[in-house]
Design an enzyme around this catalytic site. Structure first.
Site, PDB file in Angstrom:
ATOM      1  CB  ALA A   1      50.037  46.906  36.199  1.00  0.00           C
TER       2      ALA A   1
ATOM      3  N   GLY B   1      55.550  53.521  34.355  1.00  0.00           N
ATOM      4  CA  GLY B   1      56.285  54.076  33.213  1.00  0.00           C
ATOM      5  C   GLY B   1      57.317  53.097  32.692  1.00  0.00           C
TER       6      GLY B   1
ATOM      7  CE1 TYR C   1      52.933  46.025  29.108  1.00  0.00           C
ATOM      8  CE2 TYR C   1      54.087  46.450  31.165  1.00  0.00           C
ATOM      9  CZ  TYR C   1      53.548  45.566  30.255  1.00  0.00           C
ATOM     10  OH  TYR C   1      53.617  44.201  30.485  1.00  0.00           O
TER      11      TYR C   1
ATOM     12  NE  ARG D   1      58.535  48.588  39.282  1.00  0.00           N
ATOM     13  CZ  ARG D   1      58.674  47.271  39.137  1.00  0.00           C
ATOM     14  NH1 ARG D   1      58.044  46.619  38.184  1.00  0.00           N
ATOM     15  NH2 ARG D   1      59.437  46.575  39.970  1.00  0.00           N
TER      16      ARG D   1
ATOM     17  NE  ARG E   1      61.622  36.754  39.378  1.00  0.00           N
ATOM     18  CZ  ARG E   1      62.764  36.658  38.723  1.00  0.00           C
ATOM     19  NH1 ARG E   1      62.889  35.774  37.748  1.00  0.00           N
ATOM     20  NH2 ARG E   1      63.778  37.441  39.018  1.00  0.00           N
TER      21      ARG E   1
HETATM   22  C1  LIG Z   1      54.136  37.406  37.370  1.00  0.00           C
HETATM   23  C2  LIG Z   1      54.747  38.771  37.266  1.00  0.00           C
HETATM   24  C3  LIG Z   1      53.930  39.872  37.108  1.00  0.00           C
HETATM   25  C4  LIG Z   1      54.471  41.158  37.043  1.00  0.00           C
HETATM   26  N1  LIG Z   1      53.631  42.234  36.942  1.00  0.00           N
HETATM   27  C5  LIG Z   1      54.132  43.489  36.975  1.00  0.00           C
HETATM   28  C6  LIG Z   1      53.270  44.615  36.996  1.00  0.00           C
HETATM   29  O1  LIG Z   1      52.034  44.493  37.032  1.00  0.00           O
HETATM   30  N2  LIG Z   1      53.846  45.843  37.003  1.00  0.00           N
HETATM   31  C7  LIG Z   1      55.213  46.028  36.994  1.00  0.00           C
HETATM   32  O2  LIG Z   1      55.675  47.168  37.001  1.00  0.00           O
HETATM   33  N3  LIG Z   1      56.046  44.962  37.001  1.00  0.00           N
HETATM   34  C8  LIG Z   1      55.549  43.721  37.013  1.00  0.00           C
HETATM   35  N4  LIG Z   1      56.398  42.638  37.091  1.00  0.00           N
HETATM   36  C9  LIG Z   1      57.835  42.876  37.337  1.00  0.00           C
HETATM   37  C10 LIG Z   1      58.128  42.815  38.850  1.00  0.00           C
HETATM   38  O3  LIG Z   1      57.498  43.907  39.512  1.00  0.00           O
HETATM   39  C11 LIG Z   1      59.642  42.854  39.157  1.00  0.00           C
HETATM   40  O4  LIG Z   1      60.205  44.044  38.667  1.00  0.00           O
HETATM   41  C12 LIG Z   1      60.363  41.654  38.538  1.00  0.00           C
HETATM   42  O5  LIG Z   1      59.706  40.449  38.868  1.00  0.00           O
HETATM   43  C13 LIG Z   1      61.817  41.565  39.018  1.00  0.00           C
HETATM   44  O6  LIG Z   1      61.866  41.453  40.427  1.00  0.00           O
HETATM   45  P1  LIG Z   1      62.153  40.012  41.136  1.00  0.00           P
HETATM   46  O7  LIG Z   1      63.469  39.531  40.595  1.00  0.00           O
HETATM   47  O8  LIG Z   1      62.214  40.349  42.607  1.00  0.00           O
HETATM   48  O9  LIG Z   1      61.030  39.097  40.776  1.00  0.00           O
HETATM   49  C14 LIG Z   1      55.882  41.338  37.123  1.00  0.00           C
HETATM   50  C15 LIG Z   1      56.708  40.218  37.273  1.00  0.00           C
HETATM   51  C16 LIG Z   1      56.169  38.955  37.354  1.00  0.00           C
HETATM   52  C17 LIG Z   1      57.086  37.769  37.562  1.00  0.00           C
END
Ligand SMILES: Cc1cc2nc3c(=O)[nH]c(=O)nc-3n(C[C@H](O)[C@H](O)[C@H](O)COP(=O)(O)O)c2cc1C
Length: 375
Positions: free
Chosen positions: A58, A177, A181, A228, A318
């Site tokens: 982001a 979105g 936030y 999103r 992750r």
């Molecule tokens: C370290 C970290 C940073 C993240 N930064 C963002 C972000 O910048 N924008 C966003 O929409 N979601 C962010 N997320 C959410 C992830 O995009 C994702 O939706 C979330 O990790 C669940 O997916 P996963 O189970 O595959 O990790 C972040 C998650 C983590 C763990």
């Protein structure tokens, strides 16, 4: 069994060769001035694949949009060249990249705001939780409600940021979105108590999201803009009296606006305690173009959801942090590295560019070359 995860898919005019998307991931590794740097270049290059879509971390559209220090910005022309080098490298590997446009709204602290001012929000209601500085977390501060005449300049900030993303060579932009936030704060009635044109009925609460999405469309065309949403998320102390009605309205609105995709974070199994969550199966009938689903997927659960037809692409978060070669690993059913939570936010190359790739010949892991470009 058909391997849908590795079948091609068009998103707008863009042909993807597989359905594994890198989710947006804030990592707080930019340089002073919130400039994209060589370390970020290495990280994204490692994760790019032919015909694969990466969504950037982001990227704040304004200095008031910061709740995570050193997130790479898109509010200043000086940030364009660094991003351009990243998109060039991703394209050189045959990959595609969208930039995620961000404003945290109330999820911030005065220490991260220009002149130590209060964070901005639709209404003066504080969230529980912490913002991130390079020295650790700080509690959110009480926000200030935006004046009506402060909203058009904010929408213009999104427009200008979208234009910078175009100059920086991205393939499109994603409106953040989600996750409580600023656009989400306008959308949900627990955080929006306004009595003007941006508050009250859902069409008013969705106005901010509609206007920033339209601003991005004006720059890019609708088929290069995604949105999103977290219709079942509670992160950021979010609440709404009727999430089904709110998010059904939004999905229908975005269908009418003909955006390229909806990116939906699925409810957490056993997490967000909602009896009747709004997931992709609820939104699929309302939105005819691409749906990306994210949240806790494995290769198997991704394949099952694609088979159901309720999503077209699957974003991995992750798993992508810990596996630079995630796409190859999923394709070949190789084991995954475990992620290290302590190095998610801020720091250097450790836990960023030094996760090993899988060495199939030796059936063991080999280290990637990595340079400590920032301290
Ligand atoms: C370290 C970290 C940073 C993240 N930064 C963002 C972000 O910048 N924008 C966003 O929409 N979601 C962010 N997320 C959410 C992830 O995009 C994702 O939706 C979330 O990790 C669940 O997916 P996963 O189970 O595959 O990790 C972040 C998650 C983590 C763990």
């Amino acid at each position: 069994m058909a391997d849908l995860l590795f079948s091609p898919k068009f998103v707008g005019p863009m042909r993807l060769e597989h359905r594994v998307v890198m989710a947006p991931l804030t990592r707080m590794r930019s340089s002073i001035g919130n400039l994209p740097n060589d370390l970020m270049l290495e990280y994204y290059t490692q994760r790019a694949t032919p015909g694969g879509l990466l969504i950037s971390e982001a990227s704040p559209v304004a200095l008031t949009g910061y709740g995570f220090e050193r997130a790479a910005g898109i509010y200043d022309d000086a940030q364009i060249p660094g991003w351009k080098r990243i998109t060039d490298a991703v394209h050189a590997k045959g990959g595609r990249m969208f930039l995620q446009l961000w404003h945290v709204g109330r999820q911030s602290a005065r220490i991260l705001q220009p002149a130590g001012a209060a964070p901005l929000a639709p209404s003066a209601i504080r969230a529980d939780g912490t913002a991130w500085t390079l020295n650790g977390t700080v509690p959110y501060d009480m926000p200030r409600a935006l004046e009506l005449d402060e909203i058009p300049p904010l929408i213009d900030a999104y427009r200008q940021a979208a234009a910078r993303a175009l100059q920086a060579g991205f393939d499109g932009v994603e409106i953040h979105g989600a996750n409580g936030y600023l656009p989400d704060q306008f959308l949900q009635d627990g955080t929006n108590k306004r009595t003007d044109a941006y508050g009250g009925p859902v069409e008013n609460r969705a106005r901010f999201l509609r206007e920033i999405t339209q601003a991005a469309i004006d720059v890019w065309g609708a088929d290069r803009v995604g949105v999103r949403l977290t219709p079942s998320g509670s992160y950021g102390s979010m609440s709404d009296n009727n999430r089904h009605a709110t998010f059904s309205y939004v999905a229908t609105m975005l269908e009418t606006m003909e955006v390229a995709y909806l990116h939906i974070v699925q409810p957490r199994i056993g997490g967000d305690a909602e009896p009747d969550p709004v997931d992709v199966s609820v939104l699929r009938p309302l939105f005819s173009r691409t749906i990306i689903a994210a949240g806790g997927f494995t290769a198997e659960s991704a394949e099952r959801l694609l088979e159901s037809g309720n999503a077209d692409l699957i974003a991995f978060g992750r798993a992508f942090i810990a596996n630079p070669d995630l796409v190859l690993r999923l394709r070949n059913h190789w084991p995954l590295n475990r992620y290290d939570r302590l190095t998610f936010y801020g720091g250097d190359f450790h836990g960023y560019t030094d996760y090993p790739t899988f060495n199939s010949d030796e059936n063991e892991q080999s280290s990637l070359p990595s340079q400590p470009t920032i301290g």
